[in-house]
Design an enzyme around this catalytic site. Structure first.
Site, PDB file in Angstrom:
ATOM      1  N   ASP A  11      -9.968  -0.050   3.311  1.00 31.66           N
ATOM      2  CA  ASP A  11      -9.829   0.511   2.297  1.00 31.66           C
ATOM      3  C   ASP A  11      -9.952   1.820   2.847  1.00 31.66           C
ATOM      4  OD1 ASP A  11      -8.001   2.116   0.365  1.00 31.66           O
ATOM      5  OD2 ASP A  11      -8.872   2.123  -1.246  1.00 31.66           O
ATOM      6  N   SER A  12      -9.898   3.383   2.754  1.00 33.10           N
ATOM      7  CA  SER A  12     -10.201   4.546   3.041  1.00 33.10           C
ATOM      8  C   SER A  12     -11.480   5.426   2.114  1.00 33.10           C
ATOM      9  CB  SER A  12      -8.894   6.116   2.654  1.00 33.10           C
ATOM     10  OG  SER A  12      -8.776   5.760   1.569  1.00 33.10           O
ATOM     11  N   TYR A  43      -6.932   9.095   3.107  1.00 32.44           N
ATOM     12  CA  TYR A  43      -6.068   9.437   4.161  1.00 32.44           C
ATOM     13  C   TYR A  43      -4.871   9.564   3.724  1.00 32.44           C
ATOM     14  CZ  TYR A  43      -8.828   5.702   6.186  1.00 32.44           C
ATOM     15  OH  TYR A  43      -9.717   4.839   6.926  1.00 32.44           O
ATOM     16  N   GLY A  44      -4.386  10.211   2.690  1.00 32.46           N
ATOM     17  CA  GLY A  44      -3.493  10.776   2.330  1.00 32.46           C
ATOM     18  C   GLY A  44      -2.938  11.588   2.602  1.00 32.46           C
ATOM     19  N   CYS A  74      -4.883  -0.215   1.279  1.00 28.54           N
ATOM     20  CA  CYS A  74      -4.450   0.951   1.019  1.00 28.54           C
ATOM     21  C   CYS A  74      -3.299   0.974   1.116  1.00 28.54           C
ATOM     22  CB  CYS A  74      -5.180   2.165   2.021  1.00 28.54           C
ATOM     23  SG  CYS A  74      -4.944   3.640   2.329  1.00 28.54           S
ATOM     24  N   ASN A  75      -2.590   1.959  -0.228  1.00 28.20           N
ATOM     25  CA  ASN A  75      -1.253   2.103   0.700  1.00 28.20           C
ATOM     26  C   ASN A  75      -1.312   2.949   1.731  1.00 28.20           C
ATOM     27  OD1 ASN A  75      -1.813   1.763  -2.651  1.00 28.20           O
ATOM     28  ND2 ASN A  75       0.436   1.654  -2.356  1.00 28.20           N
ATOM     29  N   THR A  76      -1.660   4.062   1.700  1.00 27.69           N
ATOM     30  CA  THR A  76      -1.994   5.337   2.531  1.00 27.69           C
ATOM     31  C   THR A  76      -1.529   4.898   3.786  1.00 27.69           C
ATOM     32  OG1 THR A  76      -2.388   7.176   1.093  1.00 27.69           O
ATOM     33  CG2 THR A  76      -2.485   7.400   3.506  1.00 27.69           C
ATOM     34  N   CYS A 183      -2.141   3.935  -5.198  1.00 29.44           N
ATOM     35  CA  CYS A 183      -3.392   4.112  -4.546  1.00 29.44           C
ATOM     36  C   CYS A 183      -3.817   2.743  -4.978  1.00 29.44           C
ATOM     37  CB  CYS A 183      -3.350   5.188  -4.386  1.00 29.44           C
ATOM     38  SG  CYS A 183      -4.899   5.712  -4.486  1.00 29.44           S
ATOM     39  N   HIS A 185      -6.907   3.125  -5.461  1.00 28.99           N
ATOM     40  CA  HIS A 185      -7.947   3.798  -6.099  1.00 28.99           C
ATOM     41  C   HIS A 185      -7.696   4.552  -7.434  1.00 28.99           C
ATOM     42  CE1 HIS A 185      -9.247   4.948  -2.192  1.00 28.99           C
ATOM     43  NE2 HIS A 185     -10.923   5.939  -3.070  1.00 28.99           N
TER      44      HIS A 185
END
Length: 258
Positions: A11-12, A43-44, A74-76, A183, A185
Site C-alpha cells: 500500500d502507499s 498515491y492519490g 490500495c484503491n488508487t 481508500c 486508510h
C-alpha cells in the site's frame, strides 16, 4: 494444493493494514509480507504513470521475497495500475476497488456517498464502475488531507474531526444511506465517522471482500500454506512507530531504504 510461499501485500502506507487484518483473520496459516510505501504517500495526488511506476517497484520488492500472489491493498494503485501489473507479471494480483455495488444495490434513497482519493475518483476503472448504476446518485468526495493525517498518527486530532465534518455533511444533506470508503486508510476513521453520520447510514469498505477473493485465488490457482500461525513481516520506508501503533501488536517491522 500446498504452497508455503508468502502472500505479498503493498500500500502507499499503513492504510492497507486494514486489508491485511482481514486476510490474516480469514487465513491465519498464511505467511504475509506487508510493504508500506509511506514515503510516497498519498498515491492519490500522483499521476497515473507515477502510480504505475511505484506499483511496479513495490511488486519487484515482494517478488524478490518469493511471494506467491500480491494484494494491491490500495484503491488508487488498483484503479490506476493493476491492468499494467497483470500484463507485466505472471503472478496473480488481487486489487481493491470501492464497494459501489453493494451500496448501490441496497440503497433505499438511491443516493450513496463515496469518500476516496483524487486518484481513485479520477480513474477510468472507477468511472466504468459507476456507469453501471445510472439510477443511483453518487456523491463523490475527495478526502484531501486524510491520508497524511493518518500517516502522521493524527487519527484522533481536531484537524481530522474538522475535515471529516466538512466532507460528510454535504453527503448527509444529499440524503445518502450508504457511505463507501474508497481508500484502504479510511477504515481506521470509522469510529470518528460514526460520530458524525446519522445511525441509519451504513458504512462499507472492501476489506472482507478482498480477503475472500484472496482465499478463492489460493484455492483455485496458487495453493494454501501448511504452516501454523506464521509470523507476518512488515516493511516501512519511514519511521515504523505509526505502523506499530496501528497494528497494536509486537510484530516484526523493518525500516528499509526503499
Amino acid at each position: 494444493m500446498e504452497n508455503n510461499q508468502p502472500i505479498g501485500i503493498f500500500d502507499s502506507g499503513i492504510g492497507g493494514t486494514s486489508i491485511w487484518q482481514e486476510i490474516h483473520q480469514l487465513l491465519p496459516n498464511e505467511k504475509t509480507i506487508y510493504l508500506a510505501d509511506s514515503i510516497n504517500a498519498p498515491y492519490g495526488q500522483k499521476s497515473k504513470q507515477e502510480i504505475i511506476d511505484l506499483s511496479c517497484k513495490n511488486t519487484e520488492f515482494l517478488l524478490n521475497r518469493d511471494c506467491k500472489l500480491i494484494v494491491v491493498a490500495c484503491n488508487t494503485a488498483t484503479t490506476n495500475a493493476i491492468q499494467e501489473l497483470r500484463a507485466k507479471y505472471t503472478i496473480p494480483f488481487i486489487g481493491i476497488e470501492p464497494a459501489i455495488k453493494p451500496a448501490a444495490t441496497n440503497s433505499k434513497t438511491q443516493t450513496i456517498g463515496i469518500l476516496a482519493t483524487k486518484g481513485t475518483l479520477n480513474s477510468e476503472l472507477f468511472h466504468k464502475a459507476t456507469e453501471m448504476y445510472q439510477d443511483t446518485k453518487i456523491v463523490e468526495q475527495v478526502g484531501h488531507g486524510l491520508v497524511q493525517l493518518i500517516e502522521g498518527g493524527q487519527i484522533n486530532s481536531t484537524e481530522m474531526e474538522q475535515l471529516l465534518h466538512s466532507y460528510l455533511q454535504p453527503m448527509i444533506e444529499a440524503n445518502i444511506d450508504y457511505l463507501v470508503l474508497g481508500c484502504s486508510h479510511y477504515p481506521y476513521l470509522i469510529p470518528q465517522i460514526k460520530k458524525i453520520l446519522p445511525a441509519h447510514i451504513q458504512i462499507i469498505d472492501s476489506g472482507q471482500a478482498v480477503a475472500r477473493q484472496t482465499q478463492k485465488v489460493l484455492e483455485e490457482k496458487v495453493g494454501f500454506s501448511s504452516l501454523k500461525l506464521p509470523d507476518p513481516i512488515f516493511y516501512s520506508n519511514t519511521d515504523p512507530k505509526v505502523l506499530s501503533a496501528i497494528l497494536m501488536d509486537n510484530f516484526r517491522i523493518e525500516k528499509i531504504d526503499f
